[in-house]
Design a protein around this motif. Structure first.
Motif, short mmCIF file in Angstrom:
data_model
loop_
_atom_site.label_atom_id
_atom_site.label_comp_id
_atom_site.label_asym_id
_atom_site.label_seq_id
_atom_site.Cartn_x
_atom_site.Cartn_y
_atom_site.Cartn_z
N GLY A 15 -8.93 48.39 4.95
CA GLY A 15 -7.96 49.21 5.68
C GLY A 15 -6.53 49.05 5.18
O GLY A 15 -5.59 49.34 5.92
N CYS A 16 -6.37 48.63 3.93
CA CYS A 16 -5.02 48.37 3.42
C CYS A 16 -4.23 49.65 3.14
O CYS A 16 -3.02 49.62 3.00
N GLN A 17 -4.94 50.77 3.04
CA GLN A 17 -4.33 52.09 2.79
C GLN A 17 -3.72 52.22 1.40
O GLN A 17 -2.89 53.11 1.16
N THR A 18 -4.14 51.36 0.48
CA THR A 18 -3.63 51.49 -0.89
C THR A 18 -4.11 52.81 -1.50
O THR A 18 -3.38 53.45 -2.28
N CYS A 19 -5.32 53.25 -1.13
CA CYS A 19 -5.82 54.54 -1.63
C CYS A 19 -4.95 55.68 -1.13
O CYS A 19 -4.64 56.62 -1.87
N THR A 20 -4.54 55.59 0.14
CA THR A 20 -3.67 56.62 0.72
C THR A 20 -2.35 56.66 -0.04
O THR A 20 -1.83 57.73 -0.38
N THR A 21 -1.82 55.48 -0.31
CA THR A 21 -0.54 55.39 -1.02
C THR A 21 -0.67 55.92 -2.44
O THR A 21 0.20 56.66 -2.92
N ALA A 22 -1.75 55.55 -3.11
CA ALA A 22 -1.96 56.01 -4.50
C ALA A 22 -2.08 57.53 -4.54
O ALA A 22 -1.55 58.19 -5.44
N CYS A 23 -2.77 58.07 -3.56
CA CYS A 23 -2.94 59.52 -3.50
C CYS A 23 -1.60 60.20 -3.27
O CYS A 23 -1.27 61.20 -3.91
N THR A 162 -10.48 59.20 -13.57
CA THR A 162 -11.00 58.83 -12.25
C THR A 162 -9.94 59.11 -11.18
O THR A 162 -8.74 58.89 -11.44
N PRO A 163 -10.34 59.58 -10.00
CA PRO A 163 -9.34 59.83 -8.94
C PRO A 163 -8.45 58.62 -8.67
O PRO A 163 -8.91 57.46 -8.70
N ALA A 164 -7.18 58.90 -8.38
CA ALA A 164 -6.18 57.85 -8.19
C ALA A 164 -6.56 56.88 -7.08
O ALA A 164 -6.34 55.67 -7.19
N CYS A 165 -7.15 57.40 -6.00
CA CYS A 165 -7.51 56.53 -4.87
C CYS A 165 -8.56 55.50 -5.28
O CYS A 165 -8.50 54.34 -4.86
N VAL A 166 -9.49 55.94 -6.10
CA VAL A 166 -10.57 55.04 -6.55
C VAL A 166 -10.00 53.96 -7.47
O VAL A 166 -10.32 52.78 -7.34
N ASN A 167 -9.13 54.36 -8.38
CA ASN A 167 -8.51 53.39 -9.29
C ASN A 167 -7.73 52.34 -8.52
O ASN A 167 -7.69 51.17 -8.90
N ALA A 168 -7.08 52.77 -7.43
CA ALA A 168 -6.13 51.88 -6.74
C ALA A 168 -6.79 50.92 -5.77
O ALA A 168 -6.17 49.92 -5.39
N CYS A 169 -8.01 51.19 -5.35
CA CYS A 169 -8.62 50.40 -4.28
C CYS A 169 -8.68 48.92 -4.65
O CYS A 169 -9.29 48.52 -5.64
N LEU A 170 -8.03 48.10 -3.81
CA LEU A 170 -7.91 46.66 -4.10
C LEU A 170 -9.25 45.95 -4.00
O LEU A 170 -9.48 44.95 -4.68
N SER A 171 -10.11 46.44 -3.13
CA SER A 171 -11.37 45.71 -2.89
C SER A 171 -12.58 46.40 -3.49
O SER A 171 -13.71 46.07 -3.13
N LYS A 172 -12.32 47.35 -4.36
CA LYS A 172 -13.40 48.09 -5.02
C LYS A 172 -14.38 48.68 -4.00
O LYS A 172 -15.60 48.64 -4.17
N ALA A 173 -13.81 49.23 -2.93
CA ALA A 173 -14.66 49.86 -1.92
C ALA A 173 -15.03 51.29 -2.31
O ALA A 173 -15.99 51.83 -1.79
N LEU A 174 -14.24 51.88 -3.23
CA LEU A 174 -14.47 53.28 -3.59
C LEU A 174 -15.04 53.38 -5.00
O LEU A 174 -14.53 52.74 -5.93
N THR A 175 -16.08 54.20 -5.13
CA THR A 175 -16.67 54.45 -6.45
C THR A 175 -16.81 55.96 -6.61
O THR A 175 -17.23 56.64 -5.67
#
Ligand code: SF4
Ligand code: SF4
Length: 217
Positions: A15-23, A162-175
Protein backbone atom coordinates in the motif's frame (compact mmCIF):
# COMPACT_ATOMS: atom_id res chain seq x y z
CA UNK A 1 -2.34 -13.93 -30.26
CA UNK A 2 -1.29 -11.59 -27.49
CA UNK A 3 -3.28 -10.45 -24.47
CA UNK A 4 -1.62 -7.97 -22.16
CA UNK A 5 -2.52 -8.18 -18.50
CA UNK A 6 -1.32 -7.28 -15.03
CA UNK A 7 -1.04 -9.75 -12.19
CA UNK A 8 -1.18 -8.09 -8.76
CA UNK A 9 0.01 -10.12 -5.79
CA UNK A 10 -2.06 -8.87 -2.86
CA UNK A 11 0.22 -10.67 -0.43
CA UNK A 12 3.11 -8.47 -1.58
CA UNK A 13 1.39 -5.10 -1.98
CA UNK A 14 2.18 -2.93 1.04
CA UNK A 15 0.00 0.00 0.00
CA UNK A 16 2.95 2.37 -0.42
CA UNK A 17 1.32 3.97 -3.51
CA UNK A 18 4.63 4.11 -5.37
CA UNK A 19 2.77 2.77 -8.42
CA UNK A 20 0.28 5.62 -8.14
CA UNK A 21 3.12 8.11 -7.90
CA UNK A 22 5.00 6.58 -10.84
CA UNK A 23 1.86 6.69 -12.94
CA UNK A 24 1.20 10.30 -12.06
CA UNK A 25 4.77 11.15 -12.99
CA UNK A 26 4.62 9.21 -16.26
CA UNK A 27 1.31 10.78 -17.31
CA UNK A 28 1.40 14.07 -15.38
CA UNK A 29 -2.25 13.51 -14.50
CA UNK A 30 -3.96 16.50 -12.89
CA UNK A 31 -5.25 16.60 -9.31
CA UNK A 32 -8.12 14.16 -8.79
CA UNK A 33 -7.08 11.93 -11.69
CA UNK A 34 -5.45 8.65 -10.74
CA UNK A 35 -5.10 6.06 -13.47
CA UNK A 36 -3.53 3.67 -10.93
CA UNK A 37 -5.15 3.71 -7.52
CA UNK A 38 -4.52 1.46 -4.53
CA UNK A 39 -7.57 0.65 -2.41
CA UNK A 40 -7.11 0.16 1.33
CA UNK A 41 -9.60 -2.51 2.38
CA UNK A 42 -10.50 -4.66 5.33
CA UNK A 43 -11.68 -8.19 4.55
CA UNK A 44 -13.10 -10.98 6.68
CA UNK A 45 -15.39 -10.98 9.70
CA UNK A 46 -14.35 -9.67 13.10
CA UNK A 47 -12.20 -10.85 14.79
CA UNK A 48 -10.78 -12.72 11.80
CA UNK A 49 -10.04 -9.68 9.65
CA UNK A 50 -7.19 -8.70 7.40
CA UNK A 51 -6.12 -5.40 5.87
CA UNK A 52 -5.42 -5.64 2.18
CA UNK A 53 -4.21 -3.17 -0.45
CA UNK A 54 -5.68 -3.59 -3.91
CA UNK A 55 -4.16 -1.84 -6.95
CA UNK A 56 -6.91 -0.92 -9.41
CA UNK A 57 -7.32 0.98 -12.66
CA UNK A 58 -8.53 0.30 -16.16
CA UNK A 59 -8.83 -3.47 -16.47
CA UNK A 60 -8.56 -3.44 -20.29
CA UNK A 61 -11.66 -5.63 -20.31
CA UNK A 62 -12.23 -8.37 -22.88
CA UNK A 63 -15.79 -7.09 -23.33
CA UNK A 64 -15.49 -3.42 -22.34
CA UNK A 65 -18.82 -1.71 -21.58
CA UNK A 66 -17.06 1.62 -22.16
CA UNK A 67 -16.52 0.68 -25.81
CA UNK A 68 -20.05 -0.59 -26.26
CA UNK A 69 -21.66 2.70 -25.22
CA UNK A 70 -19.26 4.99 -27.07
CA UNK A 71 -21.27 6.73 -29.80
CA UNK A 72 -18.24 7.85 -31.80
CA UNK A 73 -16.03 4.72 -31.76
CA UNK A 74 -13.37 6.73 -29.92
CA UNK A 75 -12.97 3.86 -27.48
CA UNK A 76 -11.52 0.81 -29.18
CA UNK A 77 -10.06 -2.53 -28.27
CA UNK A 78 -6.83 -3.52 -29.99
CA UNK A 79 -6.04 -7.05 -31.10
CA UNK A 80 -3.58 -7.31 -28.20
CA UNK A 81 -6.32 -6.49 -25.67
CA UNK A 82 -5.45 -2.85 -24.96
CA UNK A 83 -8.50 -0.60 -24.66
CA UNK A 84 -7.64 2.76 -26.16
CA UNK A 85 -9.27 6.18 -26.55
CA UNK A 86 -8.85 8.23 -29.71
CA UNK A 87 -8.78 11.75 -28.25
CA UNK A 88 -9.37 13.28 -31.68
CA UNK A 89 -12.70 11.47 -32.05
CA UNK A 90 -13.93 11.57 -28.43
CA UNK A 91 -16.65 14.19 -27.93
CA UNK A 92 -16.50 14.03 -24.14
CA UNK A 93 -20.09 12.86 -23.72
CA UNK A 94 -19.03 10.81 -20.69
CA UNK A 95 -21.16 7.75 -21.45
CA UNK A 96 -18.10 5.56 -20.96
CA UNK A 97 -17.39 7.08 -17.55
CA UNK A 98 -20.84 6.00 -16.40
CA UNK A 99 -20.64 2.60 -18.10
CA UNK A 100 -17.30 1.56 -16.61
CA UNK A 101 -18.00 -0.65 -13.59
CA UNK A 102 -14.47 -0.07 -12.29
CA UNK A 103 -14.65 3.74 -12.15
CA UNK A 104 -11.50 3.85 -14.22
CA UNK A 105 -12.29 6.84 -16.43
CA UNK A 106 -11.98 10.57 -15.88
CA UNK A 107 -12.74 13.79 -17.68
CA UNK A 108 -11.04 17.11 -17.03
CA UNK A 109 -12.30 20.25 -18.70
CA UNK A 110 -9.64 22.82 -17.87
CA UNK A 111 -5.90 22.71 -17.15
CA UNK A 112 -5.20 22.07 -13.46
CA UNK A 113 -1.85 21.39 -11.85
CA UNK A 114 -0.57 19.99 -8.57
CA UNK A 115 0.43 23.44 -7.32
CA UNK A 116 -2.56 25.40 -8.62
CA UNK A 117 -1.62 27.71 -11.49
CA UNK A 118 2.08 26.89 -11.44
CA UNK A 119 2.79 23.81 -13.58
CA UNK A 120 5.82 21.78 -12.58
CA UNK A 121 8.54 21.03 -15.13
CA UNK A 122 7.18 17.50 -15.49
CA UNK A 123 3.62 18.73 -15.96
CA UNK A 124 4.78 21.18 -18.61
CA UNK A 125 6.79 18.53 -20.44
CA UNK A 126 3.89 16.12 -20.52
CA UNK A 127 1.01 18.54 -20.98
CA UNK A 128 -1.31 17.37 -23.75
CA UNK A 129 -4.12 19.74 -24.68
CA UNK A 130 -5.96 16.90 -26.45
CA UNK A 131 -6.82 15.45 -23.04
CA UNK A 132 -9.03 18.39 -22.09
CA UNK A 133 -12.75 17.69 -22.32
CA UNK A 134 -12.37 14.05 -23.35
CA UNK A 135 -12.35 10.73 -21.55
CA UNK A 136 -9.01 9.52 -20.18
CA UNK A 137 -7.80 6.49 -18.26
CA UNK A 138 -4.88 4.10 -17.78
CA UNK A 139 -3.37 3.13 -21.12
CA UNK A 140 -1.28 0.18 -19.83
CA UNK A 141 1.51 2.54 -20.97
CA UNK A 142 0.70 1.54 -24.54
CA UNK A 143 3.42 3.83 -25.94
CA UNK A 144 6.11 2.05 -23.95
CA UNK A 145 4.77 -1.36 -24.94
CA UNK A 146 4.65 -0.42 -28.63
CA UNK A 147 8.13 1.13 -28.43
CA UNK A 148 9.45 -2.05 -26.87
CA UNK A 149 7.88 -4.31 -29.44
CA UNK A 150 9.24 -2.16 -32.27
CA UNK A 151 12.71 -2.47 -30.75
CA UNK A 152 12.74 -6.19 -30.06
CA UNK A 153 12.07 -5.86 -26.33
CA UNK A 154 9.68 -7.98 -24.28
CA UNK A 155 7.04 -5.95 -22.44
CA UNK A 156 6.94 -6.97 -18.81
CA UNK A 157 10.60 -8.00 -18.92
CA UNK A 158 12.45 -4.99 -20.35
CA UNK A 159 11.72 -1.91 -18.18
CA UNK A 160 11.62 0.39 -21.25
CA UNK A 161 8.70 -1.66 -22.57
CA UNK A 162 6.85 -2.08 -19.29
CA UNK A 163 4.17 0.10 -17.64
CA UNK A 164 5.60 2.67 -15.22
CA UNK A 165 3.57 1.37 -12.26
CA UNK A 166 4.98 -2.13 -12.69
CA UNK A 167 8.57 -0.87 -12.95
CA UNK A 168 8.17 1.25 -9.83
CA UNK A 169 6.60 -1.29 -7.47
CA UNK A 170 8.91 -1.61 -4.47
CA UNK A 171 7.73 -5.05 -3.47
CA UNK A 172 7.37 -6.57 -6.92
CA UNK A 173 3.64 -6.99 -6.40
CA UNK A 174 2.86 -6.05 -10.01
CA UNK A 175 3.75 -8.12 -13.06
CA UNK A 176 2.90 -7.24 -16.66
CA UNK A 177 2.86 -9.70 -19.50
CA UNK A 178 1.04 -11.71 -22.12
CA UNK A 179 -1.50 -14.16 -20.73
CA UNK A 180 -1.87 -15.79 -24.17
CA UNK A 181 1.76 -16.93 -23.98
CA UNK A 182 1.93 -19.95 -21.67
CA UNK A 183 5.63 -19.30 -21.01
CA UNK A 184 5.23 -15.65 -19.98
CA UNK A 185 5.84 -14.31 -16.49
CA UNK A 186 2.13 -13.68 -15.91
CA UNK A 187 1.01 -17.08 -17.22
CA UNK A 188 3.45 -18.82 -14.91
CA UNK A 189 2.11 -16.91 -11.90
CA UNK A 190 -1.50 -17.65 -12.84
CA UNK A 191 -0.71 -21.31 -13.34
CA UNK A 192 1.09 -21.60 -10.03
CA UNK A 193 -1.25 -19.67 -7.75
CA UNK A 194 -4.97 -19.19 -7.29
CA UNK A 195 -6.25 -15.91 -8.66
CA UNK A 196 -9.43 -13.90 -9.04
CA UNK A 197 -10.59 -10.93 -11.04
CA UNK A 198 -12.74 -8.05 -9.91
CA UNK A 199 -16.46 -8.33 -10.61
CA UNK A 200 -16.08 -11.32 -12.90
CA UNK A 201 -19.83 -11.84 -12.55
CA UNK A 202 -20.37 -8.85 -14.85
CA UNK A 203 -18.86 -10.68 -17.82
CA UNK A 204 -16.44 -7.86 -18.62
CA UNK A 205 -13.40 -10.13 -18.64
CA UNK A 206 -11.07 -7.80 -16.73
CA UNK A 207 -7.34 -8.15 -17.35
CA UNK A 208 -5.99 -7.37 -13.92
CA UNK A 209 -5.66 -10.66 -12.07
CA UNK A 210 -5.23 -10.78 -8.29
CA UNK A 211 -3.23 -13.37 -6.41
CA UNK A 212 -4.55 -13.89 -2.93
CA UNK A 213 -2.51 -16.69 -1.36
CA UNK A 214 0.93 -17.36 -2.80
CA UNK A 215 2.31 -19.71 -0.19
CA UNK A 216 3.46 -22.86 -1.99
CA UNK A 217 1.79 -26.06 -0.78
S1 SF4 B 1 -12.07 -1.06 -16.75
FE1 SF4 B 1 -13.61 0.44 -17.42
S2 SF4 B 1 -12.51 1.83 -18.80
FE2 SF4 B 1 -11.25 -0.02 -18.59
S3 SF4 B 1 -11.85 -1.35 -20.33
FE3 SF4 B 1 -13.09 -1.98 -18.55
S4 SF4 B 1 -14.98 -0.79 -18.75
FE4 SF4 B 1 -13.45 0.21 -20.08
S1 SF4 C 1 -16.68 10.42 -23.75
FE1 SF4 C 1 -15.56 9.96 -25.65
S2 SF4 C 1 -14.83 7.85 -25.43
FE2 SF4 C 1 -16.43 8.18 -23.87
S3 SF4 C 1 -18.35 7.49 -24.86
FE3 SF4 C 1 -18.19 9.70 -25.23
S4 SF4 C 1 -17.15 9.84 -27.22
FE4 SF4 C 1 -16.80 7.74 -26.49
Amino acid sequence: MTKWAIVADLGRCVGCQTCTTACRHANATPPGVQYRKVLDMEVGTFPDVRRVFVPVGCMHCDEPPCRDVCPTTATKKRADGMVTIDYDICIGCGYCIVACPYQARYKVSKPTFAFKDQATQNELARYDERLLGVAQKCTFCVDRVDYGLANGLTPGVAPEATPACVNACLSKALTFGDTDNPDSNVSKLLKRYKSFRMHEELGTGPNIHYLWETEDE
